[in-house]
Design an enzyme around this catalytic site. Structure first.
Site, PDB file in Angstrom:
ATOM      1  CE1 TYR A   1       4.147  -4.787  11.636  1.00  0.00           C
ATOM      2  CE2 TYR A   1       3.243  -3.696  13.522  1.00  0.00           C
ATOM      3  CZ  TYR A   1       3.589  -3.621  12.258  1.00  0.00           C
ATOM      4  OH  TYR A   1       3.711  -2.351  11.486  1.00  0.00           O
TER       5      TYR A   1
ATOM      6  CB  ALA B   1       7.129  -4.833   7.458  1.00  0.00           C
TER       7      ALA B   1
ATOM      8  CE  LYS C   1       7.380  -2.639  11.034  1.00  0.00           C
ATOM      9  NZ  LYS C   1       7.976  -2.001   9.761  1.00  0.00           N
TER      10      LYS C   1
ATOM     11  CB  SER D   1       2.406  -5.064   7.364  1.00  0.00           C
ATOM     12  OG  SER D   1       1.676  -5.319   6.591  1.00  0.00           O
TER      13      SER D   1
ATOM     14  CD  GLN E   1      -2.326   1.502   2.829  1.00  0.00           C
ATOM     15  OE1 GLN E   1      -3.534   1.457   2.508  1.00  0.00           O
ATOM     16  NE2 GLN E   1      -1.723   1.612   3.762  1.00  0.00           N
TER      17      GLN E   1
ATOM     18  CD  GLU F   1      -0.542  -2.634  16.862  1.00  0.00           C
ATOM     19  OE1 GLU F   1       0.037  -3.687  17.709  1.00  0.00           O
ATOM     20  OE2 GLU F   1      -1.644  -2.152  16.978  1.00  0.00           O
TER      21      GLU F   1
ATOM     22  NE  ARG G   1       6.795 -10.873   0.215  1.00  0.00           N
ATOM     23  CZ  ARG G   1       6.250 -11.427   1.018  1.00  0.00           C
ATOM     24  NH1 ARG G   1       6.904 -12.010   1.968  1.00  0.00           N
ATOM     25  NH2 ARG G   1       4.992 -11.044   1.361  1.00  0.00           N
TER      26      ARG G   1
HETATM   27  P1  NAP Z   1       1.894  -3.784   3.234  1.00  0.00           P
HETATM   28  O1  NAP Z   1       0.862  -3.190   2.295  1.00  0.00           O
HETATM   29  O2  NAP Z   1       1.678  -5.151   3.738  1.00  0.00           O
HETATM   30  O3  NAP Z   1       3.222  -3.754   2.305  1.00  0.00           O
HETATM   31  C1  NAP Z   1       4.305  -4.576   2.888  1.00  0.00           C
HETATM   32  C2  NAP Z   1       5.121  -4.910   1.643  1.00  0.00           C
HETATM   33  O4  NAP Z   1       6.485  -5.494   2.304  1.00  0.00           O
HETATM   34  C3  NAP Z   1       4.779  -5.748   0.350  1.00  0.00           C
HETATM   35  O5  NAP Z   1       5.087  -4.969  -0.666  1.00  0.00           O
HETATM   36  C4  NAP Z   1       5.512  -6.946   0.770  1.00  0.00           C
HETATM   37  O6  NAP Z   1       5.589  -7.563  -0.670  1.00  0.00           O
HETATM   38  C5  NAP Z   1       6.779  -6.452   1.187  1.00  0.00           C
HETATM   39  N1  NAP Z   1       7.644  -7.452   1.677  1.00  0.00           N
HETATM   40  C6  NAP Z   1       7.266  -8.436   2.731  1.00  0.00           C
HETATM   41  N2  NAP Z   1       8.379  -9.277   3.213  1.00  0.00           N
HETATM   42  C7  NAP Z   1       9.388  -8.822   2.367  1.00  0.00           C
HETATM   43  C8  NAP Z   1      10.531  -9.270   2.132  1.00  0.00           C
HETATM   44  N3  NAP Z   1      11.113 -10.330   3.116  1.00  0.00           N
HETATM   45  N4  NAP Z   1      11.555  -8.637   0.993  1.00  0.00           N
HETATM   46  C9  NAP Z   1      10.965  -7.825   0.317  1.00  0.00           C
HETATM   47  N5  NAP Z   1       9.863  -7.367   0.390  1.00  0.00           N
HETATM   48  C10 NAP Z   1       8.902  -7.947   1.432  1.00  0.00           C
HETATM   49  O7  NAP Z   1       2.110  -2.712   4.371  1.00  0.00           O
HETATM   50  P2  NAP Z   1       1.778  -1.137   4.229  1.00  0.00           P
HETATM   51  O8  NAP Z   1       0.538  -1.055   4.909  1.00  0.00           O
HETATM   52  O9  NAP Z   1       2.191  -0.678   3.165  1.00  0.00           O
HETATM   53  O10 NAP Z   1       3.081  -0.678   5.463  1.00  0.00           O
HETATM   54  C11 NAP Z   1       4.355  -0.379   5.100  1.00  0.00           C
HETATM   55  C12 NAP Z   1       5.052  -0.498   6.163  1.00  0.00           C
HETATM   56  O11 NAP Z   1       4.789   0.650   6.979  1.00  0.00           O
HETATM   57  C13 NAP Z   1       5.308  -1.566   7.058  1.00  0.00           C
HETATM   58  O12 NAP Z   1       6.565  -1.772   7.337  1.00  0.00           O
HETATM   59  C14 NAP Z   1       4.458  -1.496   7.902  1.00  0.00           C
HETATM   60  O13 NAP Z   1       4.766  -2.597   8.990  1.00  0.00           O
HETATM   61  C15 NAP Z   1       4.519  -0.044   8.437  1.00  0.00           C
HETATM   62  N6  NAP Z   1       3.190   0.364   9.012  1.00  0.00           N
HETATM   63  C16 NAP Z   1       2.063   0.576   8.424  1.00  0.00           C
HETATM   64  C17 NAP Z   1       1.060   1.088   8.880  1.00  0.00           C
HETATM   65  C18 NAP Z   1      -0.507   1.008   8.400  1.00  0.00           C
HETATM   66  O14 NAP Z   1      -1.311   1.385   8.968  1.00  0.00           O
HETATM   67  N7  NAP Z   1      -0.568   0.972   7.270  1.00  0.00           N
HETATM   68  C19 NAP Z   1       1.278   1.891  10.339  1.00  0.00           C
HETATM   69  C20 NAP Z   1       2.430   2.088  10.772  1.00  0.00           C
HETATM   70  C21 NAP Z   1       3.689   1.335  10.166  1.00  0.00           C
HETATM   71  P3  NAP Z   1       4.380  -8.431  -1.030  1.00  0.00           P
HETATM   72  O15 NAP Z   1       3.532  -7.524  -1.990  1.00  0.00           O
HETATM   73  O16 NAP Z   1       5.159  -9.517  -1.919  1.00  0.00           O
HETATM   74  O17 NAP Z   1       3.550  -9.203   0.005  1.00  0.00           O
HETATM   75  O1  G4F Z   2      -6.610  -3.654  10.825  1.00  0.00           O
HETATM   76  P1  G4F Z   2      -5.709  -4.186  11.772  1.00  0.00           P
HETATM   77  O2  G4F Z   2      -5.463  -5.625  11.580  1.00  0.00           O
HETATM   78  O3  G4F Z   2      -4.566  -3.307  12.134  1.00  0.00           O
HETATM   79  P2  G4F Z   2      -3.696  -3.288  13.436  1.00  0.00           P
HETATM   80  O4  G4F Z   2      -3.539  -4.396  14.286  1.00  0.00           O
HETATM   81  O5  G4F Z   2      -4.185  -1.844  14.233  1.00  0.00           O
HETATM   82  O6  G4F Z   2      -2.200  -2.866  12.682  1.00  0.00           O
HETATM   83  C1  G4F Z   2      -2.125  -1.939  11.612  1.00  0.00           C
HETATM   84  O7  G4F Z   2      -1.727  -0.735  12.036  1.00  0.00           O
HETATM   85  C2  G4F Z   2      -0.457  -0.595  12.720  1.00  0.00           C
HETATM   86  C3  G4F Z   2      -0.146   0.903  13.156  1.00  0.00           C
HETATM   87  O8  G4F Z   2      -0.872   0.704  14.612  1.00  0.00           O
HETATM   88  C4  G4F Z   2       0.654  -1.057  11.810  1.00  0.00           C
HETATM   89  F1  G4F Z   2       1.792  -0.875  12.247  1.00  0.00           F
HETATM   90  C5  G4F Z   2       0.403  -2.378  11.195  1.00  0.00           C
HETATM   91  O9  G4F Z   2       1.344  -2.902  10.221  1.00  0.00           O
HETATM   92  C6  G4F Z   2      -1.207  -2.483  10.455  1.00  0.00           C
HETATM   93  O10 G4F Z   2      -0.911  -1.687   9.539  1.00  0.00           O
HETATM   94  O11 G4F Z   2      -6.626  -4.323  13.340  1.00  0.00           O
HETATM   95  C7  G4F Z   2      -7.251  -3.207  13.851  1.00  0.00           C
HETATM   96  C8  G4F Z   2      -8.000  -3.390  15.064  1.00  0.00           C
HETATM   97  C9  G4F Z   2      -7.442  -4.565  16.003  1.00  0.00           C
HETATM   98  O12 G4F Z   2      -7.862  -3.919  17.393  1.00  0.00           O
HETATM   99  C10 G4F Z   2      -8.029  -5.869  15.633  1.00  0.00           C
HETATM  100  O13 G4F Z   2      -8.274  -6.833  16.857  1.00  0.00           O
HETATM  101  O14 G4F Z   2      -9.130  -4.264  14.429  1.00  0.00           O
HETATM  102  C11 G4F Z   2      -9.449  -5.403  15.200  1.00  0.00           C
HETATM  103  N1  G4F Z   2     -10.117  -6.170  14.465  1.00  0.00           N
HETATM  104  C12 G4F Z   2     -11.391  -6.521  14.596  1.00  0.00           C
HETATM  105  N2  G4F Z   2     -11.887  -7.896  13.877  1.00  0.00           N
HETATM  106  C13 G4F Z   2      -9.780  -6.940  13.385  1.00  0.00           C
HETATM  107  C14 G4F Z   2     -10.823  -7.725  12.893  1.00  0.00           C
HETATM  108  N3  G4F Z   2      -8.679  -7.173  12.777  1.00  0.00           N
HETATM  109  C15 G4F Z   2      -8.291  -7.629  11.744  1.00  0.00           C
HETATM  110  N4  G4F Z   2      -7.391  -7.561  10.764  1.00  0.00           N
HETATM  111  N5  G4F Z   2      -9.295  -8.720  11.244  1.00  0.00           N
HETATM  112  C16 G4F Z   2     -10.762  -8.645  12.122  1.00  0.00           C
HETATM  113  O15 G4F Z   2     -11.251  -9.430  11.460  1.00  0.00           O
END
Ligand code: NAP
Ligand code: G4F
Length: 348
Positions: free
Chosen positions: A156, A84, A160, A86, A13, A129, A34
């Site tokens: 996770y 990650a 991180k 993620s 994303q 997180e 990857r």
């Molecule tokens: P995402 O959509 O899950 O994207 C993760 C990316 O990492 C994908 O392109 C995935 O490849 C790649 N990847 C996973 N393992 C790998 C490896 N071993 N080598 C190379 N690439 C690899 O996550 P996102 O929501 O864009 O988040 C981006 C970053 O921000 C992550 O580090 C996440 O933990 C962090 N973050 C996200 C949020 C959020 O709310 N979105 C908040 C805080 C921090 P594939 O496409 O092949 O799966």
């Molecule tokens: O959408 P979630 O899986 O996101 P979560 O756990 O907050 O993590 C995301 O945000 C983080 C930043 O704070 C990132 F670092 C991380 O990489 C990721 O992008 O869950 C959000 C909430 C949680 O409390 C979970 O328990 O939704 C609750 N939930 C309830 N039902 C669910 C579900 N989560 C998921 N994934 N699936 C469910 O069915």
């Protein structure tokens, strides 16, 4: 000559939005993906593949030799490490793998930069997180900011947090320009389908495309009471870029400073299709509960607002509306394609 940026996780994303942003700013972007056994997984960046300034390179961030080769080949001005494992829920089932990608990956980049290209600027994707169960209180409001102590609640978050501390150690020890964005949850039309917001909006899209069929299987979810500070990913990649343009490397909280429960997200999303009570459509399933939950996230963004001049543009209702509409359009399109194919098969 264009500046060069390596974006890990370019197929994800944030990586897709950040690559677009950097290309718009005139960078050459080396996007990492990857290895996969199929060509699937490029949906978010298909529109970039013909751009001469976008180079898609196969690499795994857990392989230090591969990371060293990338740094010495491109000597990039900037590296954005977004790759990650993620998903927080998955990290309880795959803790070692999560640590390998989320901690060893950034260490590989920090070492490669230190040894081969110390002027490269490094951005690490840290997360709210890391605060886990901890918060501060001011005027009855519970919130987290840069100085709030971290109390991680998942494999996770532990991985991180270790990476976050590693960035600080490399910055202090070797004077690298390395910094972390402590980003709160950010979603979008491109959000992975097993995160709660997209799971909800995708279900709604398919439900609408079914003609709101009475027999449509219910939406199965876990904890509806957790609160998250949800913004739009496109706003958040602006902040990543800004952090690497500062004179000094520092860490910043990036959030909307507004929190909502999963229940509120559901209400807002179902309201979009004219349903005021989501309850008949949702089943609570213990499978989706976490062994350890983060109950409350609300970011205090004073530092980012003052120092980066950053502000989120997309509001919570707009975020939900955009995601619901996008998933309705996608589900209707898919249904149409399926029925055209069926018609073709029946007539030929
Ligand atoms: P995402 O959509 O899950 O994207 C993760 C990316 O990492 C994908 O392109 C995935 O490849 C790649 N990847 C996973 N393992 C790998 C490896 N071993 N080598 C190379 N690439 C690899 O996550 P996102 O929501 O864009 O988040 C981006 C970053 O921000 C992550 O580090 C996440 O933990 C962090 N973050 C996200 C949020 C959020 O709310 N979105 C908040 C805080 C921090 P594939 O496409 O092949 O799966
Ligand atoms: O959408 P979630 O899986 O996101 P979560 O756990 O907050 O993590 C995301 O945000 C983080 C930043 O704070 C990132 F670092 C991380 O990489 C990721 O992008 O869950 C959000 C909430 C949680 O409390 C979970 O328990 O939704 C609750 N939930 C309830 N039902 C669910 C579900 N989560 C998921 N994934 N699936 C469910 O069915």
């Amino acid at each position: 000559m264009n500046k060069i940026a390596i974006v890990t996780g370019a197929t994800g994303q944030d990586g897709s939005y950040l690559s677009e942003l950097l290309l718009d700013k005139g960078y050459t972007v080396v996007g990492l993906r990857r290895r996969s056994s199929s060509e699937k997984g490029l949906e978010r960046i298909e529109h970039l593949l013909n751009n001469d300034n976008f180079k898609l390179v196969e690499a795994d961030i857990t392989d230090s030799g591969c990371v060293n080769s990338l740094i010495s080949e491109y000597m990039p001005h900037e590296v954005y490490n977004l790759a990650a494992q993620s998903h927080v829920g998955t990290s309880f089932k795959q803790p070692s793998y999560t640590s390998q990608v989320n901690l060893q990956g950034p260490i590989n980049f920090l070492e490669a930069i230190r040894l081969l290209s110390p002027s490269t600027k490094f951005y690490q994707a840290s997360t709210s997180e890391m605060f886990g169960k901890n918060y501060e209180v001011f005027a009855d409001t519970k919130y987290q900011k840069e100085t709030t102590p971290f109390v991680p609640q998942s494999p996770y978050a532990v991985a991180k947090l270790a990476a976050h501390e590693m960035v600080r150690i490399y910055r202090d020890s070797y004077e690298l320009f390395a910094c972390c964005g402590i980003l709160f949850n950010h979603e979008s039309e491109r959000r992975g389908e097993n995160f709660v917001t997209r799971k909800i909006t995708k279900w709604i899209g398919e439900f609408v495309a079914s003609g709101q069929d009475e027999d449509f299987p219910a939406l199965r979810l876990g904890n509806l009471d957790a609160h998250r500070d949800w913004g739009h990913a496109q706003d958040y990649v602006d902040a990543m870029y800004l952090m690497l343009q500062q004179d000094e490397p520092e860490d910043y909280v990036i959030a909307t400073s507004e929190t909502h429960s999963v229940r509120e997200f559901l209400t807002e999303a179902f309201n979009e299709i004219g349903i005021s009570n989501f309850e008949p459509h949702v089943v609570i399933d213990p499978e989706f509960y976490r062994p350890c939950e983060v109950d409350w996230l609300l970011g205090h963004t004073g530092k980012a607002r003052q120092q980066l001049g950053w502000r989120p543009k997309v509001s919570f209702p707009e975020l939900v509306q955009r995601m619901v509409r996008s998933d309705i359009d996608a589900a209707r399109k898919e249904k149409l394609e399926r029925s055209s194919l069926q018609e073709l098969e029946e007539t030929s």
